[in-house]
Write an enzyme that holds these catalytic residues in place. Structure first.
Site, PDB file in Angstrom:
ATOM      1  N   ASP A  78       0.814  -1.222   0.000  1.00  0.00           N
ATOM      2  CA  ASP A  78       0.000   0.000   0.000  1.00  0.00           C
ATOM      3  C   ASP A  78       0.848   1.274   0.000  1.00  0.00           C
ATOM      4  O   ASP A  78       0.690   2.140   0.867  1.00  0.00           O
ATOM      5  CB  ASP A  78      -0.932   0.022   1.220  1.00  0.00           C
ATOM      6  CG  ASP A  78      -1.672  -1.284   1.430  1.00  0.00           C
ATOM      7  OD1 ASP A  78      -1.987  -1.936   0.424  1.00  0.00           O
ATOM      8  OD2 ASP A  78      -1.924  -1.648   2.591  1.00  0.00           O
ATOM      9  N   GLU A 110     -11.296  -1.145  -3.577  1.00  0.00           N
ATOM     10  CA  GLU A 110     -10.620  -0.493  -2.451  1.00  0.00           C
ATOM     11  C   GLU A 110      -9.486   0.399  -2.960  1.00  0.00           C
ATOM     12  O   GLU A 110      -9.275   0.546  -4.159  1.00  0.00           O
ATOM     13  CB  GLU A 110     -10.074  -1.537  -1.470  1.00  0.00           C
ATOM     14  CG  GLU A 110      -8.977  -2.418  -2.030  1.00  0.00           C
ATOM     15  CD  GLU A 110      -8.486  -3.460  -1.040  1.00  0.00           C
ATOM     16  OE1 GLU A 110      -9.093  -3.609   0.040  1.00  0.00           O
ATOM     17  OE2 GLU A 110      -7.496  -4.152  -1.352  1.00  0.00           O
TER      18      GLU A 110
END
Length: 354
Positions: free
Chosen positions: A52, A226
């Site tokens: 991420d 997401e």
């Protein structure tokens, strides 16, 4: 990265399918040694571990963050190609008593209204899964000063699982985008937007922008949208998001497009791409590429994407995911052309201006 305590791993296992793209596991297979870079080149991956990845530039400095699982760390560098040697600072760790202790995921650093803010996701151990939290720092340098806990971002009329908060500014207003559940009983992850009255407060309502409707968004369980990221170019605003579950090699990027003057709270303002815009490259050891962010080269002439990917198949949501970056271009219709994930160890020109 600090090793996480065994209690953390126990709680992570209990999280089950709720622990999506941000969960951590010890590396099992490392990428092969990269080609030795030169004074004008670099190689991917930038770090051995880095799920991420997030980058923001302020002045001549880049600030980088990624999921560690147990705290918040900022790397500071003048050159993104030298991220591996950047100074690393732990800026926040959870307290012994509190509501945001476990599974700290997807931190993003934003500079808003003259102050720094970190948006991150964590399990508050009280409410059936993750929520989004905010920290504030008035120091000019986010690696110094004091981070003040502004608490959980409350969605008016809703208190359900939510992760991956990011900020959109458009038409003089500010909005939070995130990934969440429609209701507590559903584990399907959808993209939502809500207007903000300040960097830690939503005024509502919550509007759904996207759900996993196509087959390429529904690999793994549960189906997932997401990691929304904002990208602006010419007269368009894009939301680049991650689709399918991180446990699969087919985690990929999707695209929403709107006019730069449209009302982002209106679903009709957005057009969703029916096909993914960035997918795996098995020959290049890039499986499950996704949860990206964007930055420009030092001289402002180049656009770059930074993302994570696994070097081998079947490695899922753990710490085998490493950050990689590459330059991208624009198509004739004004949409981004991310190309194909570049093979591990390939010598690439450094961002212009470095």
């Amino acid at each position: 990265m600090l090793l996480l305590r065994s209690s953390f791993w126990a709680s992570l296992l209990l999280a089950g399918t709720l622990a999506c793209s941000k969960s951590s596991a010890p590396p099992t297979v490392s990428p092969p040694p990269p080609t030795v870079p030169t004074a004008t080149s670099f190689t991917n991956p930038l770090l051995t571990v880095g799920p991420d990845p997030w980058v923001i530039r302020r002045g001549d400095t880049y600030y980088y963050m990624h999921t560690t699982g147990g705290n918040l760390v900022i790397r500071k560098t003048a050159k993104m190609s030298e991220l591996g040697s950047a100074v690393s600072t732990v800026v926040w760790s959870p307290q012994q008593v509190g509501s945001n202790q476990r599974e700290i995921w997807a931190p993003e650093l934003h500079f808003l209204d003259g102050k720094w803010y970190i948006y991150y996701s964590a399990n508050p151990q009280c409410c059936g899964g993750h929520r989004i939290f905010v920290l504030e720092n008035s120091s000019p340098d986010p690696t110094t000063g004091t981070w003040v806990d502004k608490g959980r971002i409350a969605v008016p009329g809703q208190d359900v699982w939510a992760i991956d908060g990011t900020v959109l500014e458009q038409n003089g207003k500010r909005y939070l985008l995130w990934s969440g559940h429609e209701v507590a009983e559903s584990e399907v992850q959808r993209l939502y937007i809500s207007e903000m009255s300040n960097p830690w407060t939503l005024v509502g309502p919550r509007v759904e922008l996207s759900n996993p409707e196509y087959a390429w968004e529904r690999n793994g369980n549960p189906p997932v949208n997401e990691g929304p990221q904002i990208l602006k170019h010419a007269d368009k605003t894009f939301v680049v998001y991650s689709a399918s579950h991180c446990s699969t090699d087919d985690y990929a990027l999707g695209l929403l497009t709107a006019s730069s003057t449209a009302d982002p709270m209106q679903l009709s303002s957005w057009k969703k791409s029916a096909t993914p815009v960035f997918v795996k490259n098995p020959a290049g050891q890039a499986y499950g590429p996704g949860h990206n962010s964007f930055f420009q080269s030092k001289d402002g002439t180049e656009d770059w994407i930074i993302y994570h990917a696994n070097p081998q198949p079947g490695q899922g949501c753990g710490d085998n995911r490493s950050p990689r970056m590459q330059k991208f271009t624009w198509k004739a219709d004004g949409t981004p052309d991310f190309g194909t994930p570049v093979a591990v160890g390939t010598a690439l020109p450094r961002p212009a201006g470095e």
